[in-house]
Structure formats: C-alpha cells, structure tokens
Design a protein around this motif. Structure first.
Motif, mmCIF file in Angstrom:
data_model
loop_
_atom_site.group_PDB
_atom_site.id
_atom_site.type_symbol
_atom_site.label_atom_id
_atom_site.label_comp_id
_atom_site.label_asym_id
_atom_site.label_seq_id
_atom_site.Cartn_x
_atom_site.Cartn_y
_atom_site.Cartn_z
ATOM 1 N N GLN A 37 -2.632 3.058 -7.373
ATOM 2 C CA GLN A 37 -3.801 2.950 -6.511
ATOM 3 C C GLN A 37 -4.345 4.334 -6.184
ATOM 4 O O GLN A 37 -3.617 5.319 -6.257
ATOM 5 C CB GLN A 37 -3.458 2.174 -5.215
ATOM 6 C CG GLN A 37 -2.563 2.907 -4.204
ATOM 7 C CD GLN A 37 -1.094 2.706 -4.428
ATOM 8 O OE1 GLN A 37 -0.609 2.906 -5.522
ATOM 9 N NE2 GLN A 37 -0.348 2.376 -3.386
ATOM 10 N N GLU A 38 -5.618 4.386 -5.799
ATOM 11 C CA GLU A 38 -6.217 5.696 -5.546
ATOM 12 C C GLU A 38 -5.580 6.379 -4.352
ATOM 13 O O GLU A 38 -5.230 7.553 -4.399
ATOM 14 C CB GLU A 38 -7.718 5.543 -5.329
ATOM 15 C CG GLU A 38 -8.484 6.309 -6.385
ATOM 16 C CD GLU A 38 -9.949 5.995 -6.368
ATOM 17 O OE1 GLU A 38 -10.537 6.066 -5.276
ATOM 18 O OE2 GLU A 38 -10.491 5.685 -7.450
ATOM 19 N N ASN A 39 -5.428 5.638 -3.265
ATOM 20 C CA ASN A 39 -4.839 6.231 -2.069
ATOM 21 C C ASN A 39 -3.562 5.501 -1.701
ATOM 22 O O ASN A 39 -3.605 4.356 -1.284
ATOM 23 C CB ASN A 39 -5.814 6.139 -0.882
ATOM 24 C CG ASN A 39 -7.047 6.960 -1.143
ATOM 25 O OD1 ASN A 39 -6.941 8.133 -1.508
ATOM 26 N ND2 ASN A 39 -8.204 6.344 -1.001
ATOM 27 N N VAL A 40 -2.454 6.197 -1.839
ATOM 28 C CA VAL A 40 -1.175 5.615 -1.425
ATOM 29 C C VAL A 40 -1.072 5.792 0.088
ATOM 30 O O VAL A 40 -1.303 6.888 0.603
ATOM 31 C CB VAL A 40 -0.003 6.342 -2.115
ATOM 32 C CG1 VAL A 40 1.324 5.780 -1.655
ATOM 33 C CG2 VAL A 40 -0.137 6.238 -3.624
ATOM 34 N N ASN A 70 0.824 -1.220 0.000
ATOM 35 C CA ASN A 70 0.000 0.000 0.000
ATOM 36 C C ASN A 70 0.856 1.267 0.000
ATOM 37 O O ASN A 70 0.389 2.342 -0.360
ATOM 38 C CB ASN A 70 -0.912 0.055 1.243
ATOM 39 C CG ASN A 70 -1.902 -1.097 1.278
ATOM 40 O OD1 ASN A 70 -2.179 -1.696 0.240
ATOM 41 N ND2 ASN A 70 -2.422 -1.419 2.465
ATOM 42 N N HIS A 129 3.879 3.458 -4.683
ATOM 43 C CA HIS A 129 3.039 4.030 -5.751
ATOM 44 C C HIS A 129 2.852 3.000 -6.856
ATOM 45 O O HIS A 129 3.824 2.609 -7.501
ATOM 46 C CB HIS A 129 3.729 5.245 -6.369
ATOM 47 C CG HIS A 129 3.762 6.417 -5.467
ATOM 48 N ND1 HIS A 129 2.873 7.462 -5.569
ATOM 49 C CD2 HIS A 129 4.572 6.717 -4.429
ATOM 50 C CE1 HIS A 129 3.125 8.348 -4.636
ATOM 51 N NE2 HIS A 129 4.156 7.931 -3.922
ATOM 52 N N HIS A 130 1.614 2.569 -7.077
ATOM 53 C CA HIS A 130 1.418 1.659 -8.218
ATOM 54 C C HIS A 130 0.082 1.929 -8.893
ATOM 55 O O HIS A 130 -0.547 1.025 -9.421
ATOM 56 C CB HIS A 130 1.557 0.193 -7.779
ATOM 57 C CG HIS A 130 0.581 -0.234 -6.727
ATOM 58 N ND1 HIS A 130 0.809 -0.073 -5.390
ATOM 59 C CD2 HIS A 130 -0.637 -0.819 -6.819
ATOM 60 C CE1 HIS A 130 -0.214 -0.542 -4.701
ATOM 61 N NE2 HIS A 130 -1.111 -0.994 -5.545
#
Ligand code: NZQ
Ligand code: ZN
Length: 395
Positions: free
Chosen positions: A124-127, A118, A121-122
C-alpha cells in the motif's frame, strides 16, 4: 560497520520460570488478554499453570484462543475487539510464533480505530505506523521464531492471499518469560522446523550481509553449530531439558537483533517463503528448508568466499582458496543433509506443491519488498526470473 542497537525486551529465562508469569504481568496491568493457539497449551497443562500464576498475583484475565498457525488478520481484529470490550490493559501471548505475532499486532490494534491490516506492509502507498500499544508479555511454547523478544510480526490476509510483516520498535514485548520446559512436549516435526527456522534466521544475515563483519560471523557460526549439536539431542530425547534450553536460547538469540547488528542484511529467503505459505498455508520453516538450500546454490555463484567460509567453519571442509565454488557447494549439500536428517522437507514435491504458481510467488514477493527496479534485495538481488529459477531447482 555503523549501527544503532537497542533491544528493550527483558528476558526471564530458564526452566521453571512459568511460575513467575503472574508477578511479571502484574507489573504492567491488572487485566490480561490471554492469547493462545489451537489448544496445545490446554492439552499440555501449560495453560492451567499460567492461569494459576496469574491468579496468585491477582491478575484477572480474559481469553482469546484459536490463533491459527500463520495467524490471520481476522484473528487479530477479533483479539483487539475482545481486549477493547473487556478493558484489558496488558496482553499475554502464550504459544508459538503465531500466537506471539498476533498478540503484538493485537496490542496496537486495540488502541487503533482503523483496519489493523493498514499496519502490515502489503504494497500500500501509506503504511499506518502505530504509535501506541498495550504492553505485551510473551511466553513462547516453541523454540523457533525468536518472536518472544523481537519487534516483528508476520500476519496473513486470507482474503487477499498475502502474508507480510510489521516491524517497529513499539512492538518489542516488555518481557519474555522463556521457560524451556514448556517445549518438552513439542512434537518432532515442530521441533525440527524450529531448528531450521532459527538457523535460517542466522544464515540470512550471515550470507546477505555486508562484508567484513568478523565478530558477527563468529557469533553466527557459533549459534548455528550449537543448534546443530543440541537440536538432534532434543529430537532424540524430547524430554532432555538441557537440550531444550540450548535450542531455545539459540532460537532467541538468532532473531533478537544481536546477530544481525551492523550486517544490513535483507531477508530474501524469508520474503519468498512468506509468499509461498500465503498460498499453501504450510509451516513457515518447511518452506524455508526447501527454499534456503536452493537459494544458497544460486547465490553462492556470486558470493563464493562467504559460502566457502561457511563450508569450512561450520562443516569443517577444506577449500582451495576463497573462490572454490565446489567447496562452497559441498557446504550447502552438507547443510541440506542436516535438514533432511532432522526430518525437514527439501523439495516442493514433498509437500505436494507443483510449479504452477512459481511466477506468481515471485511477483507477489516483489509487491512487498523491492528495490523499485523489479528486484528483491539480497546478495545477489533477485529478478522474477531468478526467483523462478530458484523455486524450480527445489521442485
Ligand atoms: O496452535 P497450537 O495448538 O498452540 O499448536 C501449535 C501449532 O500447531 C503447535 N505448538 C506450539 N507450541 C506447542 C505446540 N505443540 C505442542 N506443544 C507445544 N508446546 O505448533 C504449531 C505451530 O505453531 P506456530 O506458532 O505457528 O509455529 P512457529 O513458532 O514456528 O511460528 C510460525 C509463525 O511465525 C512467523 C511465521 O511466518 C509463522 O507465521 N514468523 C515470525 C517471526 C517473528 N515474529 O520474528 C520470524 C519468523 O521468521 C517467522 O516468519
Ligand atoms: Zn523464520
């Protein structure tokens, strides 16, 4: 220029400083998680020396070995589990960039109940941005990434074939114990890759940054010239400690933030390379040495004056004014020749990589960094088609 800069990592730099490791670590904790890679530190005797120093200072330790090159999120989770179970209060990273990067993320993952992926950075909406981490002491055994004194880490998710980063001030190591003697046994290929990596860290900021940064330009050119002078000496005579010192210091300053200050530069070559190494598990700088000259040739068309400056100041070429694209391209040729001369690959076919996934790399890169309109930031911004053209020119 308009910036804030702070790099809080304390540097303990110089040949022989490994013996001070225990004293340094004891300032931060009583029980260390000692993170290592695939065994090079054991074979070289560096591990034993580190352990001796920790013991002499009364620091207990538990080991987390086997961090792979292009470190995996599963290894991070394993390290965090060991640190939690064993009650470690400090992390010691003894190895190359992969070990140091994994250690940084372990330091935050140990104090986080969720999935450490989580934090990376990949797309996703919320890192998830961690706010607490165990203190980290880095001991680099390779001169390459500069990870020892920066706040970045690059981690691979082997299940989803994504390699990406976290970069937050919390992850600055407390101390970097940098002993260039630890690099005398580094084989020629890894030594050359380190030289390529450090130079690319500089060219990215130099060539992608804003205009009018004369102080940063001279710093950058000076460190590139130093690496090009002393790198080949380290390759010719691996036990030349003075050469190892200069290469290691160059690698450290290349990415401790100082050369990047005020340039606002994105790192498109790195972003593209990370995606390629996610698929092929290649050495990071082998990918860079293929992609960087190809990218430069593409970018020089729209940012010619800077490439002319590079050609003139780094390679001593003479241009007919700042628009002299021939001179700019000749400078890039000379740079590529240097990479070849130290043994780095400069086209994908040398690594057995074909063109099948070029579009996939480009699209995946944009999932990690994008301007929101389908372009990768840099000078110039790159569309999927641009990236494919760059990859193809390096086939
Ligand atoms: O795993 P061991 O057995 O230790 O062997 C390693 C590995 O096989 C070996 N090695 C390390 N020190 C040695 C040695 N061999 C002999 N003698 C020694 N003293 O070298 C091999 C490569 O090690 P690795 O740590 O993977 O190399 P490097 O330092 O180039 O790190 C590469 C990783 O860092 C990331 C890359 O993407 C890649 O995952 N990066 C991290 C950055 C950062 N944190 O700032 C920035 C970079 O641009 C880069 O992306
Ligand atoms: Zn790099």
């Amino acid at each position: 220029m308009n910036f804030e800069f702070q790099n809080p990592t304390r540097l303990v730099f110089g040949a022989g400083n490994l013996s001070r490791l225990g004293d340094v670590v004891s300032e931060y904790g009583k029980k260390a998680l000692l993170v290592t890679g695939g065994g090079s530190v054991k074979r070289s005797g560096v591990f034993d020396k580190a352990v001796e120093s920790l013991k002499a200072a009364g620091v207990e330790f538990v080991e987390c070995s086997g961090i792979e090159p292009n470190p995996r999120i599963t290894s991070v989770a394993r390290g965090a589990e060991i640190a939690r179970t064993e009650g470690c209060d400090v992390i010691v990273a003894l190895g190359g960039g992969s070990v140091m990067d994994a250690s940084k993320v372990i330091s935050a993952a140990t104090l986080y109940d969720g999935d450490p992926w989580n934090m990376i950075h990949h797309g996703q909406e919320n890192v998830y941005v961690p706010t607490v981490a165990l203190p980290v002491v880095t001991v680099p055994t390779l001169a390459a990434t500069g990870s020892e004194s920066n706040c970045g880490a690059v981690i691979t998710n082997e299940e989803t074939t994504v390699k990406s980063f976290i970069q937050i001030p919390l992850l600055y190591p407390k101390v970097a114990v940098v002993d260039p003697e630890l690099t005398v046994g580094v084989p020629k290929d890894q030594t050359a890759y380190g030289i390529c990596d450090l130079i690319t860290h500089i060219t990215e900021a130099y060539l992608n940054g804003i205009d009018n940064t004369p102080v940063q330009d001279r710093f950058a050119e000076g460190v590139i010239l130093t690496a090009m002078e002393w790198g080949p000496k380290a390759l010719a005579n691996p036990s030349d400690v003075e050469a190892r010192v200069q290469v290691q210091w160059s690698a450290l300053v290349a990415l401790n933030g100082w050369l990047q200050v005020g340039t606002d530069a994105p790192y498109p070559v790195h972003m593209m390379e990370h995606t390629v190494s996610a698929y092929h598990d290649i050495t990071h700088a082998a990918g860079l040495s293929i992609i960087n000259p190809a990218w430069m040739r593409f970018a020089a068309k729209s940012n010619t004056a800077k490439y002319v400056q590079f050609a003139e100041r780094v390679f001593g070429l003479k241009a007919n004014g700042p628009d002299d694209l021939d001179c700019a391209l000749a400078g890039i040729d000379r740079f590529e020749e240097f990479l070849k001369s130290i043994g780095c690959p400069t086209c994908f076919s040398e690594l057995g990589i074909g063109d099948e996934l070029f579009e996939t790399y480009a699209k995946d890169t944009l999932k990690i960094v994008s301007d929101g309109k389908g372009n990768l930031p840099g000078r110039p911004f790159l569309s999927v088609e641009d990236m494919v053209e760059i990859f193809r020119s390096a086939l």
